[in-house]
Write a protein that holds these residues in place. Structure first.
Motif, PDB file in Angstrom:
ATOM      1  N   LEU A   1      44.448  57.808  -3.496  1.00  0.00           N
ATOM      2  CA  LEU A   1      43.179  57.948  -4.207  1.00  0.00           C
ATOM      3  C   LEU A   1      42.406  59.171  -3.762  1.00  0.00           C
ATOM      4  O   LEU A   1      41.775  59.872  -4.578  1.00  0.00           O
ATOM      5  CB  LEU A   1      42.323  56.691  -3.994  1.00  0.00           C
ATOM      6  CG  LEU A   1      42.831  55.413  -4.658  1.00  0.00           C
ATOM      7  CD1 LEU A   1      41.931  54.238  -4.272  1.00  0.00           C
ATOM      8  CD2 LEU A   1      42.869  55.564  -6.164  1.00  0.00           C
ATOM      9  N   GLN A   2      42.431  59.486  -2.474  1.00  0.00           N
ATOM     10  CA  GLN A   2      41.733  60.671  -1.963  1.00  0.00           C
ATOM     11  C   GLN A   2      42.346  61.954  -2.527  1.00  0.00           C
ATOM     12  O   GLN A   2      41.633  62.900  -2.883  1.00  0.00           O
ATOM     13  CB  GLN A   2      41.800  60.679  -0.428  1.00  0.00           C
ATOM     14  CG  GLN A   2      41.063  61.842   0.218  1.00  0.00           C
ATOM     15  CD  GLN A   2      39.562  61.762  -0.045  1.00  0.00           C
ATOM     16  OE1 GLN A   2      39.012  60.671  -0.098  1.00  0.00           O
ATOM     17  NE2 GLN A   2      38.920  62.911  -0.237  1.00  0.00           N
ATOM     18  N   GLU A   3      43.699  61.958  -2.611  1.00  0.00           N
ATOM     19  CA  GLU A   3      44.360  63.134  -3.170  1.00  0.00           C
ATOM     20  C   GLU A   3      43.994  63.321  -4.645  1.00  0.00           C
ATOM     21  O   GLU A   3      43.742  64.441  -5.102  1.00  0.00           O
ATOM     22  CB  GLU A   3      45.869  62.987  -3.017  1.00  0.00           C
ATOM     23  CG  GLU A   3      46.346  63.041  -1.558  1.00  0.00           C
ATOM     24  CD  GLU A   3      47.842  62.797  -1.450  1.00  0.00           C
ATOM     25  OE1 GLU A   3      48.478  62.545  -2.504  1.00  0.00           O
ATOM     26  OE2 GLU A   3      48.377  62.885  -0.320  1.00  0.00           O
ATOM     27  N   ARG A   4      43.960  62.189  -5.391  1.00  0.00           N
ATOM     28  CA  ARG A   4      43.564  62.297  -6.796  1.00  0.00           C
ATOM     29  C   ARG A   4      42.118  62.777  -6.931  1.00  0.00           C
ATOM     30  O   ARG A   4      41.801  63.583  -7.815  1.00  0.00           O
ATOM     31  CB  ARG A   4      43.731  60.946  -7.478  1.00  0.00           C
ATOM     32  CG  ARG A   4      45.179  60.505  -7.624  1.00  0.00           C
ATOM     33  CD  ARG A   4      45.256  59.144  -8.314  1.00  0.00           C
ATOM     34  NE  ARG A   4      46.655  58.716  -8.470  1.00  0.00           N
ATOM     35  CZ  ARG A   4      47.017  57.542  -8.991  1.00  0.00           C
ATOM     36  NH1 ARG A   4      46.056  56.689  -9.402  1.00  0.00           N
ATOM     37  NH2 ARG A   4      48.282  57.224  -9.102  1.00  0.00           N
ATOM     38  N   TYR A   5      41.240  62.285  -6.088  1.00  0.00           N
ATOM     39  CA  TYR A   5      39.835  62.725  -6.115  1.00  0.00           C
ATOM     40  C   TYR A   5      39.710  64.214  -5.820  1.00  0.00           C
ATOM     41  O   TYR A   5      38.942  64.932  -6.465  1.00  0.00           O
ATOM     42  CB  TYR A   5      39.022  61.920  -5.112  1.00  0.00           C
ATOM     43  CG  TYR A   5      37.604  62.394  -4.954  1.00  0.00           C
ATOM     44  CD1 TYR A   5      36.634  62.069  -5.903  1.00  0.00           C
ATOM     45  CD2 TYR A   5      37.235  63.190  -3.867  1.00  0.00           C
ATOM     46  CE1 TYR A   5      35.337  62.511  -5.772  1.00  0.00           C
ATOM     47  CE2 TYR A   5      35.943  63.639  -3.724  1.00  0.00           C
ATOM     48  CZ  TYR A   5      34.995  63.290  -4.688  1.00  0.00           C
ATOM     49  OH  TYR A   5      33.701  63.750  -4.552  1.00  0.00           O
TER      50      TYR A   5
ATOM     51  N   GLN B   1      41.989  66.458  -6.354  1.00  0.00           N
ATOM     52  CA  GLN B   1      42.479  67.187  -7.514  1.00  0.00           C
ATOM     53  C   GLN B   1      41.423  67.245  -8.622  1.00  0.00           C
ATOM     54  O   GLN B   1      41.193  68.292  -9.222  1.00  0.00           O
ATOM     55  CB  GLN B   1      43.760  66.527  -8.036  1.00  0.00           C
ATOM     56  CG  GLN B   1      44.947  66.637  -7.093  1.00  0.00           C
ATOM     57  CD  GLN B   1      46.166  65.881  -7.612  1.00  0.00           C
ATOM     58  OE1 GLN B   1      46.096  65.241  -8.664  1.00  0.00           O
ATOM     59  NE2 GLN B   1      47.269  65.954  -6.866  1.00  0.00           N
ATOM     60  N   LEU B   2      40.760  66.082  -8.874  1.00  0.00           N
ATOM     61  CA  LEU B   2      39.697  66.070  -9.878  1.00  0.00           C
ATOM     62  C   LEU B   2      38.542  66.966  -9.474  1.00  0.00           C
ATOM     63  O   LEU B   2      37.941  67.660 -10.309  1.00  0.00           O
ATOM     64  CB  LEU B   2      39.201  64.635 -10.095  1.00  0.00           C
ATOM     65  CG  LEU B   2      40.174  63.674 -10.782  1.00  0.00           C
ATOM     66  CD1 LEU B   2      39.578  62.276 -10.815  1.00  0.00           C
ATOM     67  CD2 LEU B   2      40.492  64.133 -12.194  1.00  0.00           C
TER      68      LEU B   2
ATOM     69  N   ARG C   1      36.684  74.274 -11.032  1.00  0.00           N
ATOM     70  CA  ARG C   1      37.195  75.366 -11.854  1.00  0.00           C
ATOM     71  C   ARG C   1      36.523  75.389 -13.222  1.00  0.00           C
ATOM     72  O   ARG C   1      36.200  76.466 -13.756  1.00  0.00           O
ATOM     73  CB  ARG C   1      38.708  75.212 -12.017  1.00  0.00           C
ATOM     74  CG  ARG C   1      39.509  75.531 -10.757  1.00  0.00           C
ATOM     75  CD  ARG C   1      40.983  75.715 -11.080  1.00  0.00           C
ATOM     76  NE  ARG C   1      41.565  74.512 -11.662  1.00  0.00           N
ATOM     77  CZ  ARG C   1      42.142  73.549 -10.968  1.00  0.00           C
ATOM     78  NH1 ARG C   1      42.211  73.646  -9.632  1.00  0.00           N
ATOM     79  NH2 ARG C   1      42.656  72.485 -11.554  1.00  0.00           N
ATOM     80  N   GLN C   2      36.272  74.195 -13.786  1.00  0.00           N
ATOM     81  CA  GLN C   2      35.587  74.149 -15.072  1.00  0.00           C
ATOM     82  C   GLN C   2      34.156  74.659 -14.967  1.00  0.00           C
ATOM     83  O   GLN C   2      33.668  75.361 -15.861  1.00  0.00           O
ATOM     84  CB  GLN C   2      35.601  72.713 -15.607  1.00  0.00           C
ATOM     85  CG  GLN C   2      36.983  72.219 -16.017  1.00  0.00           C
ATOM     86  CD  GLN C   2      36.953  70.767 -16.468  1.00  0.00           C
ATOM     87  OE1 GLN C   2      35.940  70.085 -16.313  1.00  0.00           O
ATOM     88  NE2 GLN C   2      38.066  70.285 -17.007  1.00  0.00           N
TER      89      GLN C   2
END
Length: 364
Positions: free
Chosen positions: A92-96, A98-99, A105-106
């Motif tokens: 979950l931390q890795e996914r966070y 990445q988000l 970047r956006q």
């Protein structure tokens, strides 16, 4: 005894032995008398034997068969192993992360687009201001339209004249002088002030025309050239007339000349210092705006030519002034203008009316 306790914990064995002992305690308390043992020992022994048989019946069962809910709970605990929870948290931390990187970047991309659009907007705004300035110059050079890009444009001067002079000075001045000079009627005070304003306008008009004659080396009685044929001369006169030295000189000259008139002297006679100071301030500021409107291109004028005319014929240029008492006149008929309380602001050729004036209308 080892076979009996197989698969059971020590606490469970102690609980079951307590059931057997609890049935024997009444026998010890009552003793072994013949009658008491018959009524007390037998029921107690029966319950103890019954519990013992029940306890022996469970010896051959496995501990896992005792409670299915306990097994289910144990399975759940094994499934929720701390190591596995840690791994899930790591995922979950890795996914966070990445988000978070994607969002960053956006945001950077959106900020870049915003900066680009803002630069484009600034460029368009400068281009629009440039076109507006050029169109304003074309309008001013035509001699018929005001220069909207000019801080002394006709519309701006008319609004300032109506707000700063009429609303802030003239209305209070009329009320103060009428209250202090009880021997003068309200209409008489308004007429004297109107005469003074008309005199100021005439002096500004003459001084502005004399400036043009000086530029063109004309005699005092010569006619002035048309604006369209001499735009450069009128524009130069206008720029010089806005100089602070020139405006201060005009105000002092007009105030000195006006203080010698009969209307001015009658108004300041037997009045307080505060009323006299208010009248002087009104004269100077009225002269300033009157001068700026006179030298404007196209020229603005103040109209006082409504006395004696039916009010219905001039409603497009004036509104009726509300007096405290009903206005009477022995000569003028009912419904005609007795006095111009405040002039209208118009173009010299009657082509446009910026601000309506106020007139006193005869009622009887």
């Amino acid at each position: 005894m080892a076979h009996v306790t197989d698969g059971l914990s020590s606490s469970e064995n102690e609980d079951r032995m307590a059931l057997v002992k609890r049935s024997i305690l009444p026998v010890k308390r009552e003793g072994c008398f013949p009658f008491s043992s018959i009524f007390h020992v037998f029921p107690s022994c029966f319950r103890s034997i019954q519990c013992a048989f029940r306890w022996i019946g469970t010896l051959g069962l496995d501990q896992r068969d005792i409670c299915g809910r306990c097994i289910d709970l144990q399975d759940r605990l094994e499934e929720g192993h701390p190591r596995e929870n840690h791994d899930q948290l790591q995922i979950l931390q890795e996914r966070y992360d990445q988000l978070d990187e994607t969002t960053e970047r956006q945001l950077v991309s959106l900020q870049s687009k915003y900066d680009s659009l803002y630069e484009h907007y600034i460029a368009l705004q400068k281009h629009s201001d440039y076109l507006t300035s050029k169109m304003a110059e074309v309008s001013a050079n035509s001699g018929d339209l005001e220069c909207l890009n000019d801080p002394f444009a006709n519309t701006k001067l008319a609004n300032e004249f109506d707000n700063n002079i009429r609303n802030n000075l003239w209305i209070d001045l009329c009320e103060n002088i009428v209250d202090e000079k009880g021997d003068h009627s309200e209409v008489e005070v308004l007429r004297k002030l109107s005469n003074m304003m008309q005199s100021i306008h005439g002096m500004c008009y003459d001084k502005a025309d004399n400036h043009i004659r000086e530029f063109l080396f004309l005699d005092p009685g010569d006619d002035l050239p048309f604006l369209k044929n001499n735009l450069g001369v009128y524009s130069t006169r206008k720029n010089i007339a806005h100089n602070e030295t020139v405006t201060n000189k005009i105000k002092l000259e007009i105030r000195s000349s006006l203080q010698q008139t009969e209307d001015y002297q009658e108004l300041v006679r037997d009045t307080s210092c505060e009323a006299t100071t208010s009248l002087q301030e009104f004269v100077e500021k009225f002269a300033l705006y009157c001068w700026l409107m006179t030298v404007a291109t196209p020229r603005m004028v103040l109209r006082f030519d409504a006395v004696g005319r039916p009010y219905d014929d001039i409603k497009d240029r004036y509104v009726e002034y509300a007096t405290q008492d009903e206005v009477e006149d022995e000569v003028q008929p009912v419904g005609t203008v007795k006095c111009v309380a405040w002039p209208s602001v118009e173009l010299q050729d009657f082509a446009n009316i910026w601000k309506k004036g106020e007139v006193v209308v005869t009622k009887s």
